[in-house]
Design an enzyme around this catalytic site. Structure first.
Site, PDB file in Angstrom:
ATOM      1  N   ARG A 152      -0.849   9.225  -9.860  1.00 50.47           N
ATOM      2  CA  ARG A 152      -0.856   8.018  -9.020  1.00 50.47           C
ATOM      3  C   ARG A 152      -0.201   6.819  -9.712  1.00 50.47           C
ATOM      4  NH1 ARG A 152      -4.116   7.314  -4.808  1.00 50.47           N
ATOM      5  NH2 ARG A 152      -4.368   5.133  -5.367  1.00 50.47           N
ATOM      6  N   ASN A 162     -11.023  -2.591  -5.486  1.00 50.36           N
ATOM      7  CA  ASN A 162     -10.202  -1.643  -6.252  1.00 50.36           C
ATOM      8  C   ASN A 162     -10.805  -1.257  -7.615  1.00 50.36           C
ATOM      9  OD1 ASN A 162      -7.038  -2.925  -4.966  1.00 50.36           O
ATOM     10  ND2 ASN A 162      -8.156  -1.104  -4.319  1.00 50.36           N
ATOM     11  N   ASP A 164       0.837  -1.209   0.000  1.00 46.54           N
ATOM     12  CA  ASP A 164       0.000   0.000   0.000  1.00 46.54           C
ATOM     13  C   ASP A 164       0.869   1.255   0.000  1.00 46.54           C
ATOM     14  OD1 ASP A 164      -2.375   1.399  -0.013  1.00 46.54           O
ATOM     15  OD2 ASP A 164      -2.692   1.244   2.152  1.00 46.54           O
ATOM     16  N   GLY A 184      -0.043   5.513  -4.276  1.00 43.79           N
ATOM     17  CA  GLY A 184      -0.632   6.813  -4.620  1.00 43.79           C
ATOM     18  C   GLY A 184       0.021   7.928  -3.825  1.00 43.79           C
TER      19      GLY A 184
END
Ligand code: IPE
Ligand code: IPE
Ligand code: MG
Length: 261
Positions: A50, A85, A37, A40
């Site tokens: 991003r 997502n 993670d 972005g």
């Protein structure tokens, strides 16, 4: 797979080398799962779109796959795309899928050379045909490899996996009497694999985001503020060392950090 194997790819005299030398190879986590993670945010910090964060994250994937295989980790699972997502802009989703295809093409030889078996977990039927073909090709070409199993979680959701498992059980006509946790787990995507011992999440978020909900029941969780594109072998080594200092109890009393029960 051993200390020598990992030292071969670390600069001598480096901080990474010092970390690697502290690892107890008799107590490695059998299965390491990673929530990658922060791509972005990494891009935003650099005033980039991003998708540039996703692009940069590929190098981190290479580092972790190579590092884990050389350490002798049995199973590595990377969370690449969740069922949630799809809520992202279509251009971001298509860039992610394109990067995945490129990664598979460029890394297939590395996977073969390192005896790594590639496996996809998630709802593949909802992925585009070209992506599915690429995935199937990588799975087929690495199927006979006997080293590390590398699961990629794609269009993956933990709850969806559990519901699918229940459906398969019903379709098989399984009876309630014979159903137990062991049998249920055989209907999950990870059937036959050890549960994750160590769950890593990058970018500081303290949540599991629908990842391996069943399998992480007793995983040790390690969260780092490091954003995924900045994640290197050094961080993997740090996570494993932290894991080896944990005391696993499984609801009982004092239990050293060992893989499995
Ligand atoms: C992780 O980075 C990659 C995927 C979920 C595919 P993000 O894209 O979630 O990055 P942040 O969380 O917005 O920083
Ligand atoms: C989790 O990250 C999914 C993947 C790493 C593929 P997200 O960025 O999607 O999770 P949330 O939205 O912050 O919970
Ligand atoms: Mg995120």
């Amino acid at each position: 797979m051993s200390l020598d194997q990992i030292l071969a790819v670390l600069p001598s005299g480096s901080a990474e080398e010092a970390l690697a030398r502290q690892i107890d190879f008799d107590r490695l986590p059998a299965h390491v799962a990673v929530i990658m993670d922060g791509n972005g945010r990494w891009a935003a910090q650099r005033h980039l779109p991003r998708v540039e964060g996703h692009r940069a994250g590929i190098e981190s994937v290479r580092e972790v796959v190579e590092g884990s295989a050389r350490l002798g980790i049995q199973v590595l699972t990377l969370y690449a795309f969740s069922v949630e997502n799809w809520k992202r802009p279509a251009t971001e989703v298509s860039t992610l899928m394109g990067l995945l295809k490129r990664y598979l093409r460029s890394e297939l030889n590395t996977l073969l050379r390192n005896d790594i078996r590639f496996h996809v977990i998630g709802r593949q039927e909802e992925l585009a045909g070209d992506v599915r073909r690429e995935l199937a090709d990588a799975e087929a070409k690495t199927a006979a490899n006997a080293g590390m199993l590398f699961n990629i979680a794609l269009n993956y959701g933990g709850r969806a996996e559990i519901v699918e498992a229940a459906k398969k059980l019903i379709a098989e006509g399984a009876d309630a009497e014979s159903l137990d946790e062991q049998r249920f787990s055989q209907f999950l995507y990870t059937a036959g694999q050890p549960d994750p011992d160590l769950l890593i999440r990058t970018s500081g978020e303290m949540r599991v985001s629908n990842f391996l909900l069943w399998q992480i029941a007793y995983a040790e969780i390690w969260v780092t503020d490091t954003l995924w594109p900045d994640f290197r072998k050094r961080h993997l080594l740090e996570a494993i060392l932290a894991y080896q200092k944990r005391e696993r109890r499984y609801g009982g009393i004092k239990h050293p950090a060992v893989a499995g029960r």
